[in-house]
Scaffold this motif. Structure first.
Motif, short mmCIF file in Angstrom:
data_model
loop_
_atom_site.label_atom_id
_atom_site.label_comp_id
_atom_site.label_asym_id
_atom_site.label_seq_id
_atom_site.Cartn_x
_atom_site.Cartn_y
_atom_site.Cartn_z
N ILE A 155 0.75 -1.28 0.10
CA ILE A 155 -0.09 0.06 -0.08
C ILE A 155 0.94 1.39 -0.02
CG2 ILE A 155 -1.75 1.32 1.19
CD1 ILE A 155 -2.78 -1.29 2.56
N GLN A 156 0.68 2.13 -0.94
CA GLN A 156 1.39 3.39 -1.10
C GLN A 156 0.61 4.54 -0.89
OE1 GLN A 156 4.89 4.57 -1.84
NE2 GLN A 156 3.58 6.20 -0.96
N PRO A 157 0.69 5.16 0.34
CA PRO A 157 -0.20 6.50 0.43
C PRO A 157 0.16 7.74 -0.75
CG PRO A 157 0.61 5.71 2.53
CD PRO A 157 1.48 4.89 1.36
N LEU A 158 -0.96 8.18 -1.22
CA LEU A 158 -0.70 9.46 -2.02
C LEU A 158 -0.84 10.54 -1.66
CD1 LEU A 158 -2.31 7.32 -5.36
CD2 LEU A 158 0.31 7.58 -4.45
N ALA A 159 -1.67 10.52 -0.53
CA ALA A 159 -1.87 12.05 0.11
C ALA A 159 -1.72 12.00 1.85
CB ALA A 159 -3.65 12.26 -0.22
N ARG A 160 -2.66 11.44 2.58
CA ARG A 160 -2.40 11.49 3.82
C ARG A 160 -1.37 10.30 4.24
NH1 ARG A 160 -7.53 10.45 7.62
NH2 ARG A 160 -8.00 12.27 6.52
N GLY A 161 -0.58 10.67 4.90
CA GLY A 161 0.63 9.62 5.39
C GLY A 161 1.73 9.27 4.48
N ASP A 344 -4.95 5.79 -1.25
CA ASP A 344 -4.03 4.85 -1.10
C ASP A 344 -3.93 4.12 -2.55
OD1 ASP A 344 -3.38 5.70 1.39
OD2 ASP A 344 -4.75 4.07 2.24
N LEU A 345 -3.01 3.83 -3.07
CA LEU A 345 -2.79 2.82 -4.15
C LEU A 345 -2.13 1.43 -3.61
CD1 LEU A 345 -2.52 2.36 -7.14
CD2 LEU A 345 -0.36 3.26 -7.26
N THR A 346 -3.01 0.52 -3.82
CA THR A 346 -2.46 -1.00 -3.56
C THR A 346 -2.01 -1.69 -4.74
OG1 THR A 346 -3.92 -0.65 -1.46
CG2 THR A 346 -2.99 -2.84 -2.02
N GLY A 347 -1.01 -2.37 -4.78
CA GLY A 347 -0.78 -3.18 -5.76
C GLY A 347 -0.44 -4.63 -4.96
N PHE A 348 -0.82 -5.54 -5.74
CA PHE A 348 -0.90 -6.89 -5.30
C PHE A 348 -0.59 -7.92 -6.39
CE2 PHE A 348 -5.25 -5.64 -6.11
CZ PHE A 348 -5.78 -6.80 -7.11
N PHE A 349 -0.09 -9.00 -5.55
CA PHE A 349 0.36 -10.58 -6.42
C PHE A 349 -0.18 -11.66 -5.68
CE2 PHE A 349 3.29 -13.69 -6.97
CZ PHE A 349 3.14 -14.03 -8.31
N SER A 350 -0.72 -12.47 -6.55
CA SER A 350 -1.14 -13.65 -5.78
C SER A 350 -0.68 -14.74 -6.65
CB SER A 350 -2.51 -13.86 -5.49
OG SER A 350 -3.43 -13.54 -6.95
N TYR A 351 -0.46 -15.93 -6.05
CA TYR A 351 -0.13 -17.24 -6.71
C TYR A 351 -0.63 -18.48 -5.99
CZ TYR A 351 2.57 -21.56 -7.75
OH TYR A 351 2.71 -22.92 -8.08
N GLY A 352 -1.51 -19.18 -6.63
CA GLY A 352 -2.23 -20.33 -6.08
C GLY A 352 -2.47 -21.67 -6.87
N SER A 353 -2.59 -22.84 -6.20
CA SER A 353 -2.82 -23.96 -6.93
C SER A 353 -3.74 -24.94 -6.38
CB SER A 353 -1.49 -24.76 -7.30
OG SER A 353 -1.72 -25.70 -8.00
N VAL A 354 -4.12 -25.75 -6.83
CA VAL A 354 -5.20 -26.96 -6.10
C VAL A 354 -4.90 -28.20 -6.44
CG1 VAL A 354 -7.21 -25.16 -6.42
CG2 VAL A 354 -6.72 -27.02 -7.96
N SER A 355 -5.09 -29.04 -5.61
CA SER A 355 -4.90 -30.60 -5.69
C SER A 355 -5.96 -31.27 -5.31
CB SER A 355 -3.53 -31.05 -5.26
OG SER A 355 -3.58 -30.66 -3.68
N THR A 356 -6.11 -32.44 -5.53
CA THR A 356 -7.30 -33.35 -5.11
C THR A 356 -6.57 -34.86 -4.55
OG1 THR A 356 -8.78 -32.53 -6.65
CG2 THR A 356 -9.28 -34.68 -5.54
N ILE A 375 -2.26 -17.24 -11.03
CA ILE A 375 -1.39 -16.26 -10.98
C ILE A 375 -2.25 -14.90 -11.36
CG2 ILE A 375 0.56 -15.07 -11.69
CD1 ILE A 375 1.76 -17.60 -12.44
N GLY A 376 -2.13 -14.02 -10.19
CA GLY A 376 -2.98 -12.83 -10.35
C GLY A 376 -2.26 -11.66 -9.78
N THR A 377 -2.40 -10.62 -10.50
CA THR A 377 -1.69 -9.36 -10.19
C THR A 377 -2.71 -8.23 -10.36
OG1 THR A 377 -0.90 -8.94 -12.56
CG2 THR A 377 0.65 -9.91 -10.98
N GLY A 378 -2.61 -7.17 -9.78
CA GLY A 378 -3.52 -5.99 -9.95
C GLY A 378 -3.24 -4.96 -9.12
#
Length: 527
Positions: A155-161, A344-356, A375-378
């Motif tokens: 999280i990158q504050p752009l105004a307050r903080g 606030d500008l929030t950048g995120f990255f996620s990585y996940g997988s599944v198995s049975t 794989i997700g970014t945003g």
């Protein structure tokens, strides 16, 4: 009866030994001053104040601590299916039973440049008694489904903080408050030592005054003895004895009063040094004599501007006020920033997988399985702003008033320092002149009294004249003593008001006996 006498003698011996075993406390000025650091309640409380503010700084630094979080969840659900639900035909008792296990953990940290970083991992396990999977394929009941996700966000504050100056404003202000508390502690210690020094000189003066009264009493007794011889030799009338006895009784009354003053001065010294009543009574006779003019390094024509300059450099209360002013300025800048909206500008990255599967390998493969991998970014933008924003505006106004009020206090301390030092220098000059004159008067009166004694023995002067000169000598000696006390007080006053009575370093405080005996050196100040 004989044994009782031995018992009483033994008891008296023990009592005498106990009395003698009570050691006296040496009345040394520096020794008493050092002892005050562990006994004087104001000094002790002041040191606690420093520790309290230090703990406040530690609390402020906790904002930037690395924080971990974790959660463990286990849940079992039993769902009674509706009559129209086609799954009823595959389930026993028409109940769908689901087990859920979930574990999440991570770390979160706010960095001193204002950003907030978070790294977390989530593992989930579910199974149920339905014999088909999500793709309507037949499977064993209670077949486990594993899902693992790794998340990172910033999280990158752009105004307050935004920015290091804002993010660390409170921390930096409390660093200054710690220094402020240390400086205040130094000033409190200097003030308490000033009180100890003043009380010590009063104690020494009371002790020497009692000695003068006793000497005066001895002189009168000597005159009484001489008069008795003269009366017996018919050289003086017997009525002179009555006058001398009356004068002796008056002098004895003054001696009793001086003994009371000495006791009160001893108790006052013990009070300011932090001694108990019992310890104060054990104080021995004063061990330190008055400073002399030569010893004090005093020179005529000293410039008060030099001492004012030293005071503005050394006074711990002025330094504390400046540090407090700087701390409030940091907080005012933070209050200004808090009026801004929250963006606030929030950048995120996620990585996940599944198995049975129900094996341990199936659980571990949920982190690495390429099938089902995601794989997700945003990024997201968050805006928050109170419409009226009265809280931030009120805090800004309060911070502004506090900062300006501290500025008034700071200016007043500087003004007061100049007045106090100016008065101290004048008092010092006056006390030196007064001491020189008092010494001159004492010498003259001593010489006159000695001559008058010889004349009285020879019958060349009257008894009243001798008594008058004896009283003048006693008065001159007492005035001389008071002049010495004023001179000693003038030194310690100037030392305290210029901030050179006590010295602080990383190991604590040091007390130099010369601080009680010499005025501050212009060319080589304490710091």
């Amino acid at each position: 009866m004989r044994y009782l006498k031995y018992v009483m003698l033994f008891a008296m011996t023990l009592y005498a030994a106990d009395v003698c075993s009570q050691s006296r406390i040496k009345a040394d000025l520096v020794q008493i001053a050092h002892g005050a650091f562990s006994k004087n309640p104001n000094i002790i409380r002041s040191s606690y104040a420093v520790r309290s503010v230090t703990s406040d700084l530690q609390i402020q630094r906790s904002v930037f601590d690395l924080n971990s979080f974790s959660e463990l969840l286990f849940r079992t659900d039993q769902h009674s299916l509706l009559e129209a639900d086609p799954r009823r035909s595959y389930l026993e008792n028409d109940h769908l039973k689901t087990n859920v296990f979930n574990f999440s953990a991570g770390v979160r940290k706010k960095v001193r440049t204002g950003q907030i970083a978070e790294l977390g991992v989530n593992y989930g396990f579910t199974n149920n008694n339905y014999p088909f999977n999500n793709f309507n394929q037949p499977v064993n009941t209670y077949l486990g489904n594993h899902a693992s996700v790794l998340n990172f966000s910033l999280i990158q504050p752009l105004a307050r903080g935004r920015g290091r100056n804002v993010a660390t404003a409170l921390e930096r202000s409390y660093v200054l408050y710690v220094e402020n508390a240390k400086s205040s502690n130094e000033y409190v210690n200097s003030y308490e030592l000033w009180q100890i020094g003043t009380a010590y000189w009063n104690y020494y003066t009371a002790y020497k005054s009692l000695d003068i009264y006793r000497q005066s009493e001895a002189r009168i007794r000597s005159v009484l003895s001489v008069t008795k011889d003269l009366v017996e030799g018919d050289k003086k009338p017997a009525g002179d004895l009555i006058q001398i006895k009356a004068d002796l009784a008056s002098q004895e009354r003054l001696t009793i009063a001086a003994e009371r003053e000495l006791y009160a001065a001893k108790m006052q010294l013990g009070k300011v040094a932090g001694l108990s009543s019992e310890e104060s009574q054990l104080l021995d006779i004063p061990a330190n004599d008055y400073p002399t003019v030569t010893q004090s390094l005093y020179k005529k024509g000293i410039d008060q501007a030099d001492f004012i300059r030293i005071a503005k450099e050394e006074r711990a209360d002025l330094r504390a006020a400046k540090q407090g002013n700087d701390a409030l300025r940091q907080q005012y800048q933070l209050a200004e920033n808090n009026v801004k909206p929250q963006l606030d500008l929030t950048g995120f990255f996620s990585y996940g997988s599944v198995s049975t599967g129900n094996g341990a390998n199936d659980m571990l493969s949920s982190f690495t399985n390429s099938l089902g991998k995601t794989i997700g970014t945003g990024a997201k933008l968050t805006f928050t702003f109170p419409v009226s924003n009265n809280l931030a505006k009120g805090n800004l106004l309060k911070s502004y008033v506090t900062l300006n009020d501290q500025g008034v206090i700071l200016n007043n301390i500087e003004r007061t320092i100049a007045l106090e030092v100016s008065n101290d220098v004048n008092f010092l000059n006056n006390s030196v002149s007064n001491l020189e004159k008092a010494e001159e008067i004492t010498n003259y009166n001593q010489e006159v009294f000695n001559n008058e004694q010889l004349k009285f023995k020879s019958g060349l002067t009257t008894l009243l004249s001798l008594i008058l000169f004896q009283e003048r000598l006693t008065s001159a000696q007492l005035s001389h003593l008071q002049a010495y006390r004023q001179f000693a007080a003038a030194i310690i006053n100037l030392r305290h008001d210029t901030g050179t009575l006590i010295d602080a370093d990383t190991k604590g405080f040091t007390i130099d006996q010369q601080a009680f005996y010499t005025i501050p050196e212009i060319s080589n100040t304490k710091r």
